[in-house]
Design a protein around this motif. Structure first.
Motif, PDB file in Angstrom:
ATOM      1  N   PRO A 107      45.121  36.197  28.685  1.00 28.54           N
ATOM      2  CA  PRO A 107      46.581  36.197  28.575  1.00 28.54           C
ATOM      3  C   PRO A 107      47.151  37.611  28.755  1.00 28.54           C
ATOM      4  N   PRO A 108      48.454  37.718  28.984  1.00 28.09           N
ATOM      5  CA  PRO A 108      49.063  39.028  29.225  1.00 28.09           C
ATOM      6  C   PRO A 108      48.761  40.052  28.127  1.00 28.09           C
ATOM      7  N   PHE A 109      48.478  41.275  28.586  1.00 27.28           N
ATOM      8  CA  PHE A 109      48.253  42.404  27.670  1.00 27.28           C
ATOM      9  C   PHE A 109      48.751  43.666  28.350  1.00 27.28           C
ATOM     10  N   GLN A 110      48.987  44.697  27.555  1.00 25.34           N
ATOM     11  CA  GLN A 110      49.538  45.948  28.074  1.00 25.34           C
ATOM     12  C   GLN A 110      48.560  47.087  27.882  1.00 25.34           C
ATOM     13  N   GLU A 111      48.466  47.945  28.896  1.00 29.34           N
ATOM     14  CA  GLU A 111      47.714  49.196  28.823  1.00 29.34           C
ATOM     15  C   GLU A 111      48.596  50.269  29.449  1.00 29.34           C
ATOM     16  N   GLU A 112      49.011  51.209  28.641  1.00 24.57           N
ATOM     17  CA  GLU A 112      49.900  52.288  29.069  1.00 24.57           C
ATOM     18  C   GLU A 112      51.146  51.724  29.734  1.00 24.57           C
ATOM     19  N   ARG A 113      51.409  52.081  30.992  1.00 23.25           N
ATOM     20  CA  ARG A 113      52.654  51.667  31.655  1.00 23.25           C
ATOM     21  C   ARG A 113      52.531  50.348  32.411  1.00 23.25           C
ATOM     22  N   TYR A 114      51.411  49.663  32.256  1.00 23.59           N
ATOM     23  CA  TYR A 114      51.186  48.443  33.026  1.00 23.59           C
ATOM     24  C   TYR A 114      50.874  47.253  32.130  1.00 23.59           C
ATOM     25  N   GLU A 115      51.234  46.093  32.633  1.00 25.67           N
ATOM     26  CA  GLU A 115      50.888  44.840  31.965  1.00 25.67           C
ATOM     27  C   GLU A 115      49.968  44.073  32.910  1.00 25.67           C
ATOM     28  N   PHE A 116      49.008  43.374  32.317  1.00 25.63           N
ATOM     29  CA  PHE A 116      48.011  42.639  33.083  1.00 25.63           C
ATOM     30  C   PHE A 116      47.839  41.241  32.503  1.00 25.63           C
ATOM     31  N   ALA A 117      47.346  40.337  33.316  1.00 26.13           N
ATOM     32  CA  ALA A 117      46.885  39.025  32.888  1.00 26.13           C
ATOM     33  C   ALA A 117      45.944  38.538  33.984  1.00 26.13           C
ATOM     34  N   PHE A 118      45.091  37.574  33.652  1.00 23.72           N
ATOM     35  CA  PHE A 118      44.157  37.040  34.641  1.00 23.72           C
ATOM     36  C   PHE A 118      44.137  35.522  34.579  1.00 23.72           C
ATOM     37  N   VAL A 119      44.149  34.916  35.764  1.00 18.69           N
ATOM     38  CA  VAL A 119      43.939  33.481  35.917  1.00 18.69           C
ATOM     39  C   VAL A 119      42.794  33.345  36.918  1.00 18.69           C
ATOM     40  N   SER A 120      42.326  32.119  37.160  1.00 20.92           N
ATOM     41  CA  SER A 120      41.288  31.942  38.176  1.00 20.92           C
ATOM     42  C   SER A 120      41.624  30.774  39.089  1.00 20.92           C
ATOM     43  N   ASP A 121      41.048  30.835  40.281  1.00 20.53           N
ATOM     44  CA  ASP A 121      41.277  29.805  41.290  1.00 20.53           C
ATOM     45  C   ASP A 121      40.272  28.661  41.104  1.00 20.53           C
ATOM     46  N   PRO A 122      40.302  27.635  41.948  1.00 15.57           N
ATOM     47  CA  PRO A 122      39.397  26.497  41.759  1.00 15.57           C
ATOM     48  C   PRO A 122      37.914  26.836  41.842  1.00 15.57           C
ATOM     49  N   ASP A 123      37.558  27.950  42.493  1.00 17.30           N
ATOM     50  CA  ASP A 123      36.153  28.341  42.583  1.00 17.30           C
ATOM     51  C   ASP A 123      35.758  29.374  41.542  1.00 17.30           C
ATOM     52  N   GLY A 124      36.650  29.669  40.592  1.00 18.24           N
ATOM     53  CA  GLY A 124      36.322  30.608  39.528  1.00 18.24           C
ATOM     54  C   GLY A 124      36.584  32.059  39.877  1.00 18.24           C
ATOM     55  N   ILE A 125      37.225  32.340  41.003  1.00 18.15           N
ATOM     56  CA  ILE A 125      37.553  33.719  41.369  1.00 18.15           C
ATOM     57  C   ILE A 125      38.758  34.161  40.547  1.00 18.15           C
ATOM     58  N   TRP A 126      38.613  35.286  39.867  1.00 20.41           N
ATOM     59  CA  TRP A 126      39.687  35.777  39.004  1.00 20.41           C
ATOM     60  C   TRP A 126      40.797  36.393  39.834  1.00 20.41           C
ATOM     61  N   ILE A 127      42.021  36.177  39.384  1.00 17.58           N
ATOM     62  CA  ILE A 127      43.216  36.708  40.015  1.00 17.58           C
ATOM     63  C   ILE A 127      43.958  37.539  38.976  1.00 17.58           C
ATOM     64  N   GLU A 128      44.108  38.819  39.272  1.00 16.52           N
ATOM     65  CA  GLU A 128      44.812  39.732  38.364  1.00 16.52           C
ATOM     66  C   GLU A 128      46.301  39.703  38.667  1.00 16.52           C
ATOM     67  N   LEU A 129      47.093  39.601  37.628  1.00 16.90           N
ATOM     68  CA  LEU A 129      48.547  39.726  37.727  1.00 16.90           C
ATOM     69  C   LEU A 129      48.879  41.091  37.153  1.00 16.90           C
ATOM     70  N   LEU A 130      49.521  41.924  37.928  1.00 22.11           N
ATOM     71  CA  LEU A 130      49.756  43.313  37.554  1.00 22.11           C
ATOM     72  C   LEU A 130      51.225  43.630  37.695  1.00 22.11           C
ATOM     73  N   GLY A 131      51.785  44.229  36.648  1.00 25.47           N
ATOM     74  CA  GLY A 131      53.190  44.624  36.705  1.00 25.47           C
ATOM     75  C   GLY A 131      53.438  45.861  35.873  1.00 25.47           C
ATOM     76  N   ARG A 132      54.423  46.621  36.243  1.00 26.40           N
ATOM     77  CA  ARG A 132      54.815  47.788  35.461  1.00 26.40           C
ATOM     78  C   ARG A 132      55.582  47.340  34.243  1.00 26.40           C
ATOM     79  N   VAL A 133      55.373  48.018  33.140  1.00 28.21           N
ATOM     80  CA  VAL A 133      56.122  47.728  31.911  1.00 28.21           C
ATOM     81  C   VAL A 133      57.507  48.321  32.078  1.00 28.21           C
ATOM     82  N   ARG A 134      58.497  47.514  31.811  1.00 24.50           N
ATOM     83  CA  ARG A 134      59.879  47.991  31.927  1.00 24.50           C
ATOM     84  C   ARG A 134      60.221  48.862  30.743  1.00 24.50           C
ATOM     85  N   SER A 135      60.832  50.000  31.031  1.00 20.21           N
ATOM     86  CA  SER A 135      61.190  50.948  29.961  1.00 20.21           C
ATOM     87  C   SER A 135      62.493  50.565  29.311  1.00 20.21           C
TER      88      SER A 135
END
Length: 135
Positions: A107-135
């Motif tokens: 699930p979504p989590f924050q590290e410094e100025r970025y937020e991340f989360a991961f989901v996977s596709d039907p074959d188990g390949i992970w997909i990173e969701l990456l966004g800047r944290v809004r100030s």
């Protein structure tokens, strides 16, 4: 970039999939990518190239029949670490992708100025969701 004196430029990522149509549906319907090209390989394999609107990056899905010299038993995407997609709102994108059929991994989590989360596709390949944290 230069490799051994030869100009190089990153072009695309090729991913081996078990069920080509299922994977195309996932990347089109869940991640909004568009099919840009497709073809058949001389040994019977099939490839389909996709792109996100507004992005030059390409994703090539590859399927190999059992009699192809390139066929190998599938190993749930462990050889590929992940594919990364920039999004405006990580939490919103995570919820939306999961509601469309992506498997939640982290699930979504924050590290410094970025937020991340991961989901996977039907074959188990992970997909990173990456966004800047809004100030």
């Amino acid at each position: 970039m230069r490799a051994a004196g030869i100009p190089t430029k990153y072009f695309y990522t090729g991913v081996r999939v078990r069920d080509l149509e299922r994977s195309v549906r996932f990347y089109r319907n869940v991640l909004g990518m568009k099919v840009t090209r497709k073809g058949t390989m001389s040994h019977g394999g099939v490839w389909i190239e996709l792109r996100s609107p507004g992005s030059p990056q390409r994703l090539e899905l590859n399927w190999y029949p059992a009699k192809s010299k390139f066929f190998a038993p599938y190993r749930k995407g462990e050889e590929l670490d992940h594919l990364a997609f920039r999004v405006a709102n990580v939490a919103h994108a995570f919820r939306e992708l999961v509601s469309k059929g992506a498997r939640p991994e982290v699930p979504p989590f924050q590290e410094e100025r970025y937020e991340f989360a991961f989901v996977s596709d039907p074959d188990g390949i992970w997909i990173e969701l990456l966004g800047r944290v809004r100030s």
